[in-house]
Design a protein around this motif. Structure first.
Motif, PDB file in Angstrom:
ATOM      1  N   TRP A  13       2.070  24.331  -6.978  1.00  0.00           N
ATOM      2  CA  TRP A  13       1.939  24.914  -8.303  1.00  0.00           C
ATOM      3  C   TRP A  13       3.155  25.780  -8.614  1.00  0.00           C
ATOM      4  O   TRP A  13       3.622  26.530  -7.769  1.00  0.00           O
ATOM      5  CB  TRP A  13       0.677  25.750  -8.348  1.00  0.00           C
ATOM      6  CG  TRP A  13       0.549  26.595  -9.569  1.00  0.00           C
ATOM      7  CD1 TRP A  13       0.022  26.203 -10.757  1.00  0.00           C
ATOM      8  CD2 TRP A  13       0.943  27.946  -9.732  1.00  0.00           C
ATOM      9  NE1 TRP A  13       0.066  27.247 -11.652  1.00  0.00           N
ATOM     10  CE2 TRP A  13       0.639  28.322 -11.043  1.00  0.00           C
ATOM     11  CE3 TRP A  13       1.555  28.876  -8.887  1.00  0.00           C
ATOM     12  CZ2 TRP A  13       0.899  29.578 -11.543  1.00  0.00           C
ATOM     13  CZ3 TRP A  13       1.818  30.126  -9.390  1.00  0.00           C
ATOM     14  CH2 TRP A  13       1.487  30.468 -10.702  1.00  0.00           C
ATOM     15  N   ILE A  14       3.663  25.671  -9.832  1.00  0.00           N
ATOM     16  CA  ILE A  14       4.739  26.538 -10.294  1.00  0.00           C
ATOM     17  C   ILE A  14       4.429  27.001 -11.714  1.00  0.00           C
ATOM     18  O   ILE A  14       3.840  26.258 -12.488  1.00  0.00           O
ATOM     19  CB  ILE A  14       6.127  25.857 -10.254  1.00  0.00           C
ATOM     20  CG1 ILE A  14       6.146  24.597 -11.112  1.00  0.00           C
ATOM     21  CG2 ILE A  14       6.557  25.571  -8.830  1.00  0.00           C
ATOM     22  CD1 ILE A  14       7.511  24.011 -11.336  1.00  0.00           C
ATOM     23  N   TYR A  67      -3.989  31.639  -4.793  1.00  0.00           N
ATOM     24  CA  TYR A  67      -3.078  32.573  -5.458  1.00  0.00           C
ATOM     25  C   TYR A  67      -3.251  33.982  -4.888  1.00  0.00           C
ATOM     26  O   TYR A  67      -2.281  34.655  -4.548  1.00  0.00           O
ATOM     27  CB  TYR A  67      -3.337  32.562  -6.966  1.00  0.00           C
ATOM     28  CG  TYR A  67      -2.433  33.496  -7.724  1.00  0.00           C
ATOM     29  CD1 TYR A  67      -1.171  33.079  -8.138  1.00  0.00           C
ATOM     30  CD2 TYR A  67      -2.827  34.791  -8.016  1.00  0.00           C
ATOM     31  CE1 TYR A  67      -0.334  33.941  -8.825  1.00  0.00           C
ATOM     32  CE2 TYR A  67      -2.003  35.658  -8.698  1.00  0.00           C
ATOM     33  CZ  TYR A  67      -0.757  35.229  -9.098  1.00  0.00           C
ATOM     34  OH  TYR A  67       0.084  36.085  -9.769  1.00  0.00           O
ATOM     35  N   CYS A  83       3.488  27.125   1.030  1.00  0.00           N
ATOM     36  CA  CYS A  83       3.245  27.485  -0.372  1.00  0.00           C
ATOM     37  C   CYS A  83       4.498  28.022  -1.050  1.00  0.00           C
ATOM     38  O   CYS A  83       5.383  28.573  -0.414  1.00  0.00           O
ATOM     39  CB  CYS A  83       2.166  28.561  -0.461  1.00  0.00           C
ATOM     40  SG  CYS A  83       0.525  27.931  -0.219  1.00  0.00           S
ATOM     41  N   CYS A  84       4.491  27.880  -2.355  1.00  0.00           N
ATOM     42  CA  CYS A  84       5.534  28.501  -3.165  1.00  0.00           C
ATOM     43  C   CYS A  84       5.339  30.014  -3.146  1.00  0.00           C
ATOM     44  O   CYS A  84       4.240  30.508  -2.952  1.00  0.00           O
ATOM     45  CB  CYS A  84       5.437  28.015  -4.611  1.00  0.00           C
ATOM     46  SG  CYS A  84       5.735  26.260  -4.819  1.00  0.00           S
ATOM     47  N   PHE A  86       4.703  32.532  -5.267  1.00  0.00           N
ATOM     48  CA  PHE A  86       4.229  32.646  -6.643  1.00  0.00           C
ATOM     49  C   PHE A  86       4.815  33.865  -7.367  1.00  0.00           C
ATOM     50  O   PHE A  86       5.190  33.788  -8.533  1.00  0.00           O
ATOM     51  CB  PHE A  86       2.702  32.728  -6.698  1.00  0.00           C
ATOM     52  CG  PHE A  86       2.003  31.512  -6.152  1.00  0.00           C
ATOM     53  CD1 PHE A  86       2.459  30.239  -6.440  1.00  0.00           C
ATOM     54  CD2 PHE A  86       0.886  31.648  -5.357  1.00  0.00           C
ATOM     55  CE1 PHE A  86       1.811  29.116  -5.952  1.00  0.00           C
ATOM     56  CE2 PHE A  86       0.226  30.529  -4.859  1.00  0.00           C
ATOM     57  CZ  PHE A  86       0.694  29.268  -5.160  1.00  0.00           C
ATOM     58  N   LEU A  89       8.416  33.166  -8.354  1.00  0.00           N
ATOM     59  CA  LEU A  89       8.449  32.151  -9.407  1.00  0.00           C
ATOM     60  C   LEU A  89       7.989  32.720 -10.746  1.00  0.00           C
ATOM     61  O   LEU A  89       8.552  32.403 -11.790  1.00  0.00           O
ATOM     62  CB  LEU A  89       7.592  30.947  -9.012  1.00  0.00           C
ATOM     63  CG  LEU A  89       8.147  30.084  -7.888  1.00  0.00           C
ATOM     64  CD1 LEU A  89       7.104  29.076  -7.430  1.00  0.00           C
ATOM     65  CD2 LEU A  89       9.419  29.389  -8.321  1.00  0.00           C
ATOM     66  N   GLU A  90       6.973  33.563 -10.727  1.00  0.00           N
ATOM     67  CA  GLU A  90       6.498  34.181 -11.967  1.00  0.00           C
ATOM     68  C   GLU A  90       7.563  35.101 -12.556  1.00  0.00           C
ATOM     69  O   GLU A  90       7.797  35.090 -13.770  1.00  0.00           O
ATOM     70  CB  GLU A  90       5.208  34.952 -11.716  1.00  0.00           C
ATOM     71  CG  GLU A  90       4.035  34.042 -11.480  1.00  0.00           C
ATOM     72  CD  GLU A  90       2.792  34.772 -11.046  1.00  0.00           C
ATOM     73  OE1 GLU A  90       2.862  35.985 -10.714  1.00  0.00           O
ATOM     74  OE2 GLU A  90       1.734  34.135 -11.037  1.00  0.00           O
ATOM     75  N   CYS A  93      10.182  32.922 -14.118  1.00  0.00           N
ATOM     76  CA  CYS A  93       9.673  32.322 -15.348  1.00  0.00           C
ATOM     77  C   CYS A  93       9.755  33.325 -16.495  1.00  0.00           C
ATOM     78  O   CYS A  93      10.221  33.007 -17.594  1.00  0.00           O
ATOM     79  CB  CYS A  93       8.239  31.841 -15.140  1.00  0.00           C
ATOM     80  SG  CYS A  93       7.508  31.044 -16.580  1.00  0.00           S
TER      81      CYS A  93
END
Length: 109
Positions: A13-14, A67, A83-84, A86, A89-90, A93
């Protein structure tokens, strides 16, 4: 078994700004070749499986749990490795949205 399949999907998930998402109408995909027809059928089966009330609930619960484990908990090292990140990445983004002056760029949690 299904839980592990869902978990495998969620690991990649991204976060993406909502305006960049494109809805795909599976029924309009080409079916000129056997491979295209097989792919279209596969997508329809996967979407149907994901949209069933039971499976949708499982997917959302697993996503939230994963998460939380990655961002706030103490995940097992093998899970953390697969896992990414998160949180990073957030942040990236949101930074992308800021640089590109995208209003109301919010992450859905």
């Amino acid at each position: 078994m299904m839980g592990s399949v869902v978990l495998s999907i969620l690991i990649i998930w991204i976060p993406v700004p909502e305006y960049l998402l494109t809805k795909v109408d599976i029924s309009s995909l080409p079916t000129n070749t056997k491979d295209e027809l097989n792919y279209k059928n596969l997508l329809q089966k996967q979407l149907s499986w994901c949209n069933s009330l039971k499976n949708k609930s499982i997917i959302l619960n697993n996503a939230r749990r994963l998460y939380y484990r990655i961002t706030e908990g103490e995940p097992h090292q093998s899970l953390k490795t697969r896992c990414c990140d998160f949180t990073t990445l957030e942040k990236q983004c949101l930074n992308y949205c800021k640089i590109n002056k995208i209003p109301q760029c919010a992450l859905i949690k």
